[in-house]
Structures are given as structure tokens and as C-alpha cells.
Design a protein around this motif. Structure first.
Motif, PDB file in Angstrom:
ATOM      1  N   VAL A   1       0.823  -1.210   0.000  1.00 38.35           N
ATOM      2  CA  VAL A   1       0.000   0.000   0.000  1.00 38.35           C
ATOM      3  C   VAL A   1       0.858   1.262   0.000  1.00 38.35           C
ATOM      4  O   VAL A   1       0.399   2.322  -0.422  1.00 38.35           O
ATOM      5  CB  VAL A   1      -1.060   0.015   1.118  1.00 38.35           C
ATOM      6  N   THR A   2       2.114   1.162   0.423  1.00 37.63           N
ATOM      7  CA  THR A   2       3.036   2.291   0.273  1.00 37.63           C
ATOM      8  C   THR A   2       3.295   2.537  -1.210  1.00 37.63           C
ATOM      9  O   THR A   2       3.384   3.693  -1.643  1.00 37.63           O
ATOM     10  CB  THR A   2       4.348   2.041   1.036  1.00 37.63           C
ATOM     11  N   CYS A   3       3.389   1.490  -1.991  1.00 38.90           N
ATOM     12  CA  CYS A   3       3.532   1.651  -3.447  1.00 38.90           C
ATOM     13  C   CYS A   3       2.312   2.379  -4.004  1.00 38.90           C
ATOM     14  O   CYS A   3       2.447   3.288  -4.832  1.00 38.90           O
ATOM     15  CB  CYS A   3       3.717   0.299  -4.122  1.00 38.90           C
ATOM     16  N   TRP A   4       1.125   1.999  -3.561  1.00 39.27           N
ATOM     17  CA  TRP A   4      -0.096   2.695  -3.984  1.00 39.27           C
ATOM     18  C   TRP A   4      -0.037   4.167  -3.590  1.00 39.27           C
ATOM     19  O   TRP A   4      -0.419   5.044  -4.374  1.00 39.27           O
ATOM     20  CB  TRP A   4      -1.318   2.049  -3.324  1.00 39.27           C
ATOM     21  N   LEU A   5       0.442   4.446  -2.378  1.00 40.04           N
ATOM     22  CA  LEU A   5       0.552   5.831  -1.918  1.00 40.04           C
ATOM     23  C   LEU A   5       1.476   6.631  -2.832  1.00 40.04           C
ATOM     24  O   LEU A   5       1.151   7.760  -3.232  1.00 40.04           O
ATOM     25  CB  LEU A   5       1.077   5.875  -0.474  1.00 40.04           C
ATOM     26  N   GLN A   6       2.606   6.077  -3.192  1.00 38.08           N
ATOM     27  CA  GLN A   6       3.549   6.788  -4.059  1.00 38.08           C
ATOM     28  C   GLN A   6       2.960   7.025  -5.446  1.00 38.08           C
ATOM     29  O   GLN A   6       3.164   8.086  -6.045  1.00 38.08           O
ATOM     30  CB  GLN A   6       4.875   6.023  -4.135  1.00 38.08           C
ATOM     31  N   ILE A   7       2.227   6.052  -5.954  1.00 43.18           N
ATOM     32  CA  ILE A   7       1.558   6.223  -7.245  1.00 43.18           C
ATOM     33  C   ILE A   7       0.503   7.323  -7.141  1.00 43.18           C
ATOM     34  O   ILE A   7       0.400   8.185  -8.014  1.00 43.18           O
ATOM     35  CB  ILE A   7       0.944   4.897  -7.734  1.00 43.18           C
ATOM     36  N   GLU A   8      -0.254   7.313  -6.056  1.00 42.82           N
ATOM     37  CA  GLU A   8      -1.283   8.334  -5.850  1.00 42.82           C
ATOM     38  C   GLU A   8      -0.660   9.730  -5.778  1.00 42.82           C
ATOM     39  O   GLU A   8      -1.179  10.676  -6.369  1.00 42.82           O
ATOM     40  CB  GLU A   8      -2.084   8.030  -4.578  1.00 42.82           C
ATOM     41  N   LEU A   9       0.449   9.855  -5.072  1.00 47.63           N
ATOM     42  CA  LEU A   9       1.125  11.156  -4.976  1.00 47.63           C
ATOM     43  C   LEU A   9       1.620  11.632  -6.348  1.00 47.63           C
ATOM     44  O   LEU A   9       1.458  12.805  -6.690  1.00 47.63           O
ATOM     45  CB  LEU A   9       2.304  11.075  -4.004  1.00 47.63           C
ATOM     46  N   ALA A  10       2.211  10.737  -7.103  1.00 45.29           N
ATOM     47  CA  ALA A  10       2.693  11.112  -8.440  1.00 45.29           C
ATOM     48  C   ALA A  10       1.512  11.468  -9.339  1.00 45.29           C
ATOM     49  O   ALA A  10       1.560  12.478 -10.065  1.00 45.29           O
ATOM     50  CB  ALA A  10       3.501   9.970  -9.046  1.00 45.29           C
ATOM     51  N   LEU A  11       0.456  10.691  -9.287  1.00 45.06           N
ATOM     52  CA  LEU A  11      -0.723  10.970 -10.108  1.00 45.06           C
ATOM     53  C   LEU A  11      -1.362  12.295  -9.704  1.00 45.06           C
ATOM     54  O   LEU A  11      -1.793  13.070 -10.566  1.00 45.06           O
ATOM     55  CB  LEU A  11      -1.730   9.824 -10.009  1.00 45.06           C
ATOM     56  N   TYR A  12      -1.410  12.574  -8.431  1.00 44.74           N
ATOM     57  CA  TYR A  12      -1.936  13.859  -7.954  1.00 44.74           C
ATOM     58  C   TYR A  12      -1.156  15.011  -8.589  1.00 44.74           C
ATOM     59  O   TYR A  12      -1.748  15.969  -9.101  1.00 44.74           O
ATOM     60  CB  TYR A  12      -1.841  13.926  -6.428  1.00 44.74           C
ATOM     61  N   ARG A  13       0.162  14.916  -8.559  1.00 49.94           N
ATOM     62  CA  ARG A  13       0.985  15.986  -9.123  1.00 49.94           C
ATOM     63  C   ARG A  13       0.813  16.080 -10.633  1.00 49.94           C
ATOM     64  O   ARG A  13       0.736  17.170 -11.192  1.00 49.94           O
ATOM     65  CB  ARG A  13       2.437  15.755  -8.749  1.00 49.94           C
ATOM     66  N   LEU A  14       0.769  14.928 -11.288  1.00 51.16           N
ATOM     67  CA  LEU A  14       0.563  14.919 -12.735  1.00 51.16           C
ATOM     68  C   LEU A  14      -0.808  15.481 -13.100  1.00 51.16           C
ATOM     69  O   LEU A  14      -0.946  16.174 -14.114  1.00 51.16           O
ATOM     70  CB  LEU A  14       0.711  13.498 -13.286  1.00 51.16           C
ATOM     71  N   SER A  15      -1.801  15.198 -12.277  1.00 46.89           N
ATOM     72  CA  SER A  15      -3.158  15.668 -12.567  1.00 46.89           C
ATOM     73  C   SER A  15      -3.259  17.188 -12.478  1.00 46.89           C
ATOM     74  O   SER A  15      -4.158  17.781 -13.075  1.00 46.89           O
ATOM     75  CB  SER A  15      -4.163  15.006 -11.626  1.00 46.89           C
ATOM     76  N   ARG A  16      -2.348  17.812 -11.765  1.00 45.78           N
ATOM     77  CA  ARG A  16      -2.324  19.272 -11.675  1.00 45.78           C
ATOM     78  C   ARG A  16      -1.783  19.897 -12.964  1.00 45.78           C
ATOM     79  O   ARG A  16      -1.978  21.078 -13.209  1.00 45.78           O
ATOM     80  CB  ARG A  16      -1.466  19.739 -10.496  1.00 45.78           C
ATOM     81  N   GLN A  17      -1.107  19.071 -13.757  1.00 48.39           N
ATOM     82  CA  GLN A  17      -0.489  19.550 -14.986  1.00 48.39           C
ATOM     83  C   GLN A  17      -1.240  19.110 -16.241  1.00 48.39           C
ATOM     84  O   GLN A  17      -1.008  19.645 -17.316  1.00 48.39           O
ATOM     85  CB  GLN A  17       0.958  19.029 -15.077  1.00 48.39           C
ATOM     86  N   ASP A  18      -2.118  18.111 -16.101  1.00 48.06           N
ATOM     87  CA  ASP A  18      -2.750  17.522 -17.281  1.00 48.06           C
ATOM     88  C   ASP A  18      -4.173  17.090 -16.925  1.00 48.06           C
ATOM     89  O   ASP A  18      -4.362  16.187 -16.093  1.00 48.06           O
ATOM     90  CB  ASP A  18      -1.917  16.314 -17.738  1.00 48.06           C
ATOM     91  N   GLU A  19      -5.134  17.707 -17.559  1.00 49.86           N
ATOM     92  CA  GLU A  19      -6.544  17.424 -17.280  1.00 49.86           C
ATOM     93  C   GLU A  19      -6.898  15.959 -17.538  1.00 49.86           C
ATOM     94  O   GLU A  19      -7.747  15.380 -16.858  1.00 49.86           O
ATOM     95  CB  GLU A  19      -7.435  18.349 -18.124  1.00 49.86           C
ATOM     96  N   ARG A  20      -6.254  15.349 -18.510  1.00 52.76           N
ATOM     97  CA  ARG A  20      -6.527  13.934 -18.799  1.00 52.76           C
ATOM     98  C   ARG A  20      -6.166  13.059 -17.600  1.00 52.76           C
ATOM     99  O   ARG A  20      -6.870  12.106 -17.281  1.00 52.76           O
ATOM    100  CB  ARG A  20      -5.751  13.474 -20.033  1.00 52.76           C
TER     101      ARG A  20
END
Length: 168
Positions: free
Chosen positions: A71-90
Motif C-alpha cells: 500500500v506504500t507503493c499505492w501511496l507513491q503512485i497516488e502522490l505522483a498521479l496527484y501531481r501529474l493531474s495538476r499539470q494535465d486534465e486527462r
């Protein structure tokens, strides 16, 4: 120290390429850990068959340490996706589509920081003892959770959705 509740605050800048690398790395980590978790579940079931409370408790503790990594891996993916989502609406749409699964895994991650308390919460002294092991259904707060095929399929789906949105 950053806690799960405040995980999106004051994040240092990262390039999209760095964030995609984080997604790749932690996706591979979670996937490669899946089989080990299944082995630890078998060990917990074997301990359950002995009826030895201390052995069962130790096996569940070890299992939860393995859950923690996953679940730490999931957390890291979620954090990266959160940051990416701030840059890309898709990618913001990907985050929104998979929010329930992301939030579930991240919530379990937060609780597993207190591994011993999570182990304690599994044993039902006035109920069915360690039936959570037999049922492969563990209680984390209000969440019933295990690392199973559904969790792995959710991980694959999030990962695939991210890469479908990337211009590469």
C-alpha cells in the motif's frame, strides 16, 4: 514528517518525467510483491491451523508488514498521479475515475503505520477469534481489506489508464 492526511501539501517540484518514473517504479514494486503477500497469507493460514495464538499473531504481523509495503507503493503512485493531474486534465480524470480505489489503499496505508494496533484489531476475543485469516478479510478502521486479485487488477487498471493518457 509528512503524514498521509497532509500528503499533498508543500510537495517539492518534480518534472513529469520524474513523476512517470515514480509511477513505473512503484507499480513494479507492488506487482512484484503480490506473490510474496500470497505466501505470507498461506503462512498465516498454516499458523491458524495450529491454534497457537502467538504464532498466528506473529504471522499476521508479518503479513501486515508486507501489506504495508504494497500500500506504500499505492501511496507513491497516488502522490505522483496527484501531481501529474495538476499539470494535465486527462490525468485529473484518471485520478477522479480511480479515486475510490486510490483512497482505500492510501487509508489502509495510513492505519498500517501502527502495525501492532492493526494486528490487535483483528483478534475477536468474544467472537470468532482469528477468522479474518481464514476469510482473508482484515479490518482496518471501517475498511475490510486484503491484497487480493481485485486489488491487483485495480492497480493494473490505474497504471494502464495513466499510460493511455501519456503522449509517448
Amino acid at each position: 514528517m509528512r503524514d498521509v492526511q497532509n500528503r499533498h501539501r508543500n510537495l517539492p517540484p518534480r518534472t513529469p518525467e520524474m513523476l512517470y518514473n515514480v509511477v513505473r517504479k512503484f507499480y513494479r514494486g507492488a506487482v512484484s510483491h503480490f506473490d510474496l503477500i500470497q505466501e505470507k497469507k498461506q503462512e498465516a493460514r498454516a499458523a491458524l491451523e495450529t491454534g497457537d495464538h502467538d504464532r498466528i499473531r506473529a504471522a499476521v504481523h508479518t503479513l501486515f508488514l508486507e501489506f504495508h509495503f504494497y500500500v506504500t507503493c499505492w501511496l507513491q503512485i497516488e502522490l505522483a498521479l496527484y501531481r501529474l493531474s495538476r499539470q494535465d486534465e486527462r490525468l485529473a480524470q484518471v485520478m477522479e475515475n480511480y479515486r475510490p480505489s486510490l483512497e482505500k489503499h492510501v487509508a489502509v496505508r495510513q492505519l498500517l503505520d501502527q502495525t501492532e494496533a492493526c494486528v490487535e484489531a483483528q483478534f475477536q476475543p468474544t467472537g470468532d477469534g482469528w477468522s479474518c485469516v481464514q476469510k482473508d478479510a482484515y479490518v482496518f478502521g471501517s475498511i475490510i481489506f486484503t491484497v487480493d486479485e481485485q486489488s491487483l487488477q485495480d492497480l493494473h487498471a490505474v497504471y494502464q489508464a495513466i499510460w493511455e493518457k501519456v503522449d509517448r
